[in-house]
Design a protein around this motif. Structure first.
Motif, mmCIF file in Angstrom:
data_model
loop_
_atom_site.group_PDB
_atom_site.id
_atom_site.type_symbol
_atom_site.label_atom_id
_atom_site.label_comp_id
_atom_site.label_asym_id
_atom_site.label_seq_id
_atom_site.Cartn_x
_atom_site.Cartn_y
_atom_site.Cartn_z
ATOM 1 N N LEU A 1 -0.117 -68.205 -83.347
ATOM 2 C CA LEU A 1 -0.089 -69.451 -84.114
ATOM 3 C C LEU A 1 -1.505 -69.986 -84.215
ATOM 4 N N VAL A 2 -1.984 -70.191 -85.437
ATOM 5 C CA VAL A 2 -3.358 -70.628 -85.639
ATOM 6 C C VAL A 2 -3.454 -72.147 -85.661
ATOM 7 N N LYS A 3 -2.680 -72.795 -86.558
ATOM 8 C CA LYS A 3 -2.759 -74.250 -86.649
ATOM 9 C C LYS A 3 -1.667 -74.767 -87.569
ATOM 10 N N ASN A 4 -1.489 -76.073 -87.535
ATOM 11 C CA ASN A 4 -0.695 -76.794 -88.532
ATOM 12 C C ASN A 4 -1.641 -77.156 -89.670
ATOM 13 N N VAL A 5 -1.342 -76.703 -90.871
ATOM 14 C CA VAL A 5 -2.292 -76.882 -91.972
ATOM 15 C C VAL A 5 -2.150 -78.224 -92.674
ATOM 16 N N VAL A 6 -1.157 -79.034 -92.295
ATOM 17 C CA VAL A 6 -0.982 -80.343 -92.925
ATOM 18 C C VAL A 6 -1.016 -81.436 -91.855
ATOM 19 N N PRO A 7 -1.573 -82.606 -92.180
ATOM 20 C CA PRO A 7 -1.597 -83.727 -91.235
ATOM 21 C C PRO A 7 -0.271 -84.479 -91.286
ATOM 22 N N SER A 8 0.753 -83.950 -90.646
ATOM 23 C CA SER A 8 2.102 -84.441 -90.880
ATOM 24 C C SER A 8 2.957 -84.270 -89.637
ATOM 25 N N VAL B 1 3.623 -77.006 -90.599
ATOM 26 C CA VAL B 1 3.462 -76.028 -91.670
ATOM 27 C C VAL B 1 2.349 -75.089 -91.216
ATOM 28 N N ALA B 2 2.725 -73.912 -90.781
ATOM 29 C CA ALA B 2 1.841 -73.101 -89.964
ATOM 30 C C ALA B 2 0.945 -72.155 -90.738
ATOM 31 N N GLU B 3 -0.206 -71.902 -90.149
ATOM 32 C CA GLU B 3 -0.943 -70.672 -90.381
ATOM 33 C C GLU B 3 -0.715 -69.815 -89.147
ATOM 34 N N PHE B 4 -0.254 -68.578 -89.367
ATOM 35 C CA PHE B 4 -0.089 -67.683 -88.223
ATOM 36 C C PHE B 4 -0.660 -66.317 -88.556
ATOM 37 N N ALA B 5 -0.971 -65.564 -87.514
ATOM 38 C CA ALA B 5 -1.523 -64.221 -87.684
ATOM 39 C C ALA B 5 -0.731 -63.236 -86.839
ATOM 40 N N TYR C 1 0.144 -68.247 -94.449
ATOM 41 C CA TYR C 1 -0.372 -69.614 -94.545
ATOM 42 C C TYR C 1 0.651 -70.499 -95.225
ATOM 43 N N TYR C 2 0.784 -71.709 -94.742
ATOM 44 C CA TYR C 2 1.701 -72.704 -95.289
ATOM 45 C C TYR C 2 3.155 -72.291 -95.043
ATOM 46 N N ILE C 3 3.446 -71.961 -93.796
ATOM 47 C CA ILE C 3 4.754 -71.442 -93.418
ATOM 48 C C ILE C 3 5.490 -72.471 -92.561
#
Length: 568
Positions: free
Chosen positions: A206-213, A217-221, A166-168
């Protein structure tokens, strides 16, 4: 100050100068309108990554000589890495960020002796790829003791990895992802492992971009991601040390990102304010505005001086000289918080202008707050800084002077720093010498009194065991100690670069006030003793006032009006 109109760093080799100039020219040719529109529309920076690939920018700057083959332009050169960090920060942290996380993602690879993984990473950079640092997790942050990324033996000598990160940064597109995890069924530190992954692999989700930017800045699994022997970078204690040493390498870039960001903002603010007429006069005729501009300028130059000098200690580092381990967290926590103060001052001056969508200032104001939080919070870095305080203040040694180091050289020691321990054994040269060399400057003399008084506090009103265990209290001590080291390296760099007395006096005018402010904070701590409270009140000082010197520095700031404006 960085001036894109005249930028030509002669101390670098021809290819380095060409790439730095090409980077500036790319941003200027795109123009300010595109820069701010993409920011507000959160447009991912594919075009920037295409430029990076076409110029082999990251490949040239971030491939150690060991992995460069026959290309003599490739090396890990902290001086030019700092220069590029400043340029990218100047145009916005959204462009600095993919560079920064690539530095982090490559750290575990370049510390590894896994030849196959190194060759893949070097080839990926050559092809225009970027890297990511898969350390933090949603539930644990960067607490690497608690990782839920688990590698299970596959029965064939390899593993399958399952877990999430998270936050990658760059997690959406990195071809080299250094992932920290643990091996199932193994206890203690022996379980730690760093391995290389690739965001293009079908088992990388790839799960999502965790920041509105604009940045990603990824969450991945990873789901049963295959990990073979040639993917393993580090195991056991070496994996733990690789994580911490990578952060040591990467967080240094934060200071130069902040310097670049604040420099661009200062140009825009002074050009606006100096040409803004209110009540029949320019805004800059108001005394409080001039004072805020001089403070902002002094803080910015102080940031630059400390950071430039810290580069030299980074490059001079070796197993016997690890002074950089103190200066590094100060570049991270102190220089970046100084950038926040500069942007706050400029925001106070320009008022509503600092919110308008067409300007750079609102971008800088929004993004600067992120810098002190990356690669360890201010509190984490202050706690690290305090580990060096006894040796620095009370046990100076005769050490060889470190010169300015800007020559083309590969800083290979950074990738063989060794175990992340033994900080109490690091020794420093005598901090008092730099202060004595500048004792003729009134505000340096005042600050020196405060610094000496701080050393006395630690011997005459020594924090007891309870206070030493109270992080709220010790962080206040850390702020005071940090100022002593900060002023020390500023003075060293001032001597090396012939900074004039007016400007150095303005910088220490700020530091005297900052020391007094932090002393008041210490006074107010719940755990402070009467002796410590008395000490705190005794070190509050007013800087020595020199109106003529102030006016000379102000004229310097005013001369920046119209000096640079990004092309439309």
């Amino acid at each position: 100050m960085l001036d894109p109109n005249r930028y030509d760093p002669q101390h670098f080799d021809a290819e380095t100068r060409r790439l730095l100039r090409a980077t500036i020219d790319w941003f200027e040719s795109r123009g300010k309108r595109r820069l701010v529109e993409d920011y507000h529309e959160k447009v991912f920076y594919f075009d920037f990554l295409e430029f990076v690939a076409s110029e082999r920018l990251f490949a040239t700057f971030l491939t150690p000589a060991r992995d460069a083959g026959t290309n003599q332009d490739k090396r890990w050169d902290t001086a030019r890495i700092a220069a590029l960090s400043e340029i990218l920060g100047f145009y916005g942290l959204n462009y600095w960020y993919p560079w920064q996380v690539t530095v982090l993602g490559l750290g575990p690879v370049w510390q590894s002796d896994n030849t196959a993984a190194r060759e893949r990473a070097a080839a990926a950079l050559d092809e225009g790829g970027v890297a990511a640092f898969g350390l933090s997790e949603k539930e644990h942050g960067a607490d690497i003791y608690s990782t839920d990324m688990v590698l299970t033996p596959d029965g064939e000598g390899g593993y399958t990895a399952t877990g999430s990160k998270y936050y990658i940064g760059n997690g959406n597109c990195a071809t080299t992802v250094s992932v920290f995890g643990r091996i199932d069924g193994v206890d203690g530190a022996d379980a730690y492992v760093f391995f290389a992954a690739d965001a293009r692999h079908p088992n990388y989700h790839l799960v999502k971009n965790v920041v509105p930017s604009q940045m990603y800045v990824a969450e991945f699994a990873l789901r049963e991601y295959p990990v073979h022997a040639d993917d393993i970078l580090h195991t056991g204690e070496q994996a733990f040390s690789a994580a911490l040493n990578t952060v040591n390498i990467g967080k240094f870039n934060l200071c130069f990102g902040g310097v670049g960001l604040a420099t661009h903002a200062l140009y825009e603010a002074i050009t606006h304010a100096h040409n803004r007429i209110l009540y029949g006069s320019p805004v800059t005729t108001f005394p409080h505005v001039r004072r805020q501009f001089v403070d902002a300028y002094a803080r910015l130059i102080g940031m630059r001086l400390f950071s430039d000098r810290a580069v030299d200690y980074f490059r001079a580092a070796n197993p016997e000289d690890r002074r950089y381990l103190l200066y590094n967290p100060i570049t991270k926590m102190k220089v970046t918080t100084e950038a926040e103060k500069v942007l706050w001052l400029l925001g106070e001056i320009v008022a509503a202008k600092g919110f308008e969508a067409d300007n750079y200032l609102p971008i800088a104001k929004m993004d600067v707050n992120g810098l002190p939080k990356l690669e360890g919070t201010v509190a984490v870095n202050l706690a690290l800084i305090l580990k060096f305080m006894p040796a620095y203040l009370f046990d100076p040694r005769e050490l060889a002077p470190v010169p300015t180091l800007t020559e083309a050289a590969d800083d290979e020691f950074l990738f063989r720093q060794g175990p992340a321990r033994g900080l109490s054994k690091v020794r420093f040269h005598n901090w008092r010498e730099a202060y004595a060399d500048h004792a003729h400057l009134p505000n340096v003399a005042v600050f020196t009194e405060q610094a000496e008084a701080f050393a006395d506090l630690l011997t005459t009103a020594t924090p007891d065991a309870a206070q030493q265990g109270d992080m709220d209290f010790t962080l206040a001590l850390g702020e005071l100690f940090t100022l002593v080291v900060y002023g020390h390296l500023i003075l060293e760099q001032a001597r090396l670069t012939d900074i004039d007395d007016d400007l150095l006096g303005a910088i220490f005018d700020v530091l005297v006030r900052d020391f007094s402010e932090h002393a008041v904070q210490l006074h107010g701590k719940r755990g402070s003793t009467e002796a410590q409270q008395s000490w705190a009140l005794s070190v509050i000082r007013k800087p020595v006032t020199d109106n003529d010197s102030f006016e000379r520095v102000w004229r310097r700031v005013a001369a920046l009006s119209g000096g640079y404006e990004m092309k439309a």
